[in-house]
Design a protein around this motif. Sequence first.
Motif, short mmCIF file in Angstrom:
data_model
loop_
_atom_site.label_atom_id
_atom_site.label_comp_id
_atom_site.label_asym_id
_atom_site.label_seq_id
_atom_site.Cartn_x
_atom_site.Cartn_y
_atom_site.Cartn_z
N THR A 97 9.81 -4.21 7.60
CA THR A 97 9.20 -4.41 6.29
C THR A 97 10.12 -3.85 5.21
OG1 THR A 97 7.99 -2.32 6.36
CG2 THR A 97 6.86 -4.29 7.20
N LYS A 113 4.59 -3.82 -0.43
CA LYS A 113 5.18 -3.85 0.91
C LYS A 113 5.37 -5.31 1.30
CE LYS A 113 4.33 -1.86 5.51
NZ LYS A 113 3.35 -1.07 6.30
N ARG A 114 6.56 -5.65 1.78
CA ARG A 114 6.87 -7.04 2.11
C ARG A 114 7.32 -7.16 3.56
NH1 ARG A 114 10.68 -7.57 -3.17
NH2 ARG A 114 9.04 -7.52 -4.76
N SER A 115 6.85 -8.20 4.21
CA SER A 115 7.27 -8.46 5.58
C SER A 115 8.65 -9.10 5.59
CB SER A 115 6.26 -9.37 6.28
OG SER A 115 6.30 -10.67 5.70
N ASN A 298 3.03 -12.97 3.71
CA ASN A 298 3.25 -11.54 3.78
C ASN A 298 2.16 -10.83 4.58
OD1 ASN A 298 4.21 -8.96 3.42
ND2 ASN A 298 3.74 -8.86 1.24
N ALA A 300 2.45 -8.07 5.96
CA ALA A 300 2.52 -6.63 5.71
C ALA A 300 1.57 -6.20 4.60
CB ALA A 300 3.95 -6.24 5.34
#
Length: 439
Positions: A97, A113-115, A298, A300
């Motif tokens: 992430t 928060k980014r996957s 996303n 995450a």
Amino acid sequence: MNAIARLKMASLGDALVRRFPPLYLAYRRELAAFDASDASSRLALQQRLVDRTLAAAASLPGYSANKGKPFDAYPLLTKEMLRATPDDYRSPSGLLTATAATSGSSGIPLAIKRSFASVVFEQAAIDHVVALAGGDFRSDRIAVLRGEAIKDPSDRTPPYWRVERGGRIMNFSVAHLNAETAETFFTALKDFAPGVIWAYPSALDMLAACMEQKGWRLDVPVVLTSSEVLTDELRARAGQLFGACVADYYGQAERVSFAYALKASTYRFMPAYGRVELQPVGNEGDGRFRIISTNLRNAAQPLVRYDTGDIAIARAALDAQGAAEVALGIKPFARIEGRESEYLIAPDGSRLIGMNHIPRSIDGLLQMQLRQTDPDRVLVLAVAERSEDETLKAAIAAKVAQRLPQTMRVEIRFCEAIARDKSGKMPLVVREPGLCAPG
């Protein structure tokens, strides 16, 4: 430092992260498939992605009360809710992430928060737009005029750029661009011969003004802008100065929706990126719609029915069916209204919108910023094409007076350049801390 951050720092960061081949190539095919689909097919393709987002959200505390409910039963998620309890909307796993934060242009800074998949899809979406404009973001030479700090702003000696990626990218220091340095910038651009100029509109505006003053032209096939409002006037000027297809895209740090336009007033949402809902704002028939979006890539940090705070302006009055077609990218819309941060606050608490109209069509004005320093005082910073004069000052004052109540004092101050924020952007409107509209 997480895995994605380490990979981005590597020399092969583009290939290993943003354009990771198995995902990237699949996403490019998927975007092309959406473009070729009719409304019913787009809905079916999108619904599978929505179901996947809801499945990722089901285990998170922020959505526990909605588990098992239909999509429309989910309440709107606001920036205030997301900032107050961010962990309620994040997957506990930190594997592959990336973390990011908004600049707070909406007045509400957020940690995001980014996957890994969302990072790759974002790049695929941008590359798709460049391809539609006639370029190739993977192989073209790219001149970047955005917000990266290339050198100390107090260092006024050239070069004002940094060559990167084996000579394919020339990254310019926009903070050093002004009338005195314009020729150095232009010569470097001409020698570099980019296939794409990627710019903040405010930087493009300054470059265009300097080129117009000197009578310069330069052939660049594609001009790509984002992150600030691109006016129709600037789009037309850039098209003429560079002989370019001018492409602009809209998105957010939260990565919940994406729209783009290759021509004025023809923005289209990208339904493979996010599920968009358009909620009417104001009087019926005004054509103003609040953008509510659900991210589709996303896991995450799945955001369901997220209120972006942004407003889409339709090309004509829309009924429910028309709004649905715009949301699916079948029909275009005119533009994104200047972000809701681009308003002043009158002494009585009213929001004064339409500030983006003030700088338009003022002869001799290069750039402007409105700084509200007190409830009844606005400081206008102006960059003049040549030297300040009373005629220009009077023209600015007249345009400002059309938008502000008489209870507000206005001071006009000319300067060589307007300071950019930490992200490198130059917002049109800046309100001093504490100057907030009533809740």
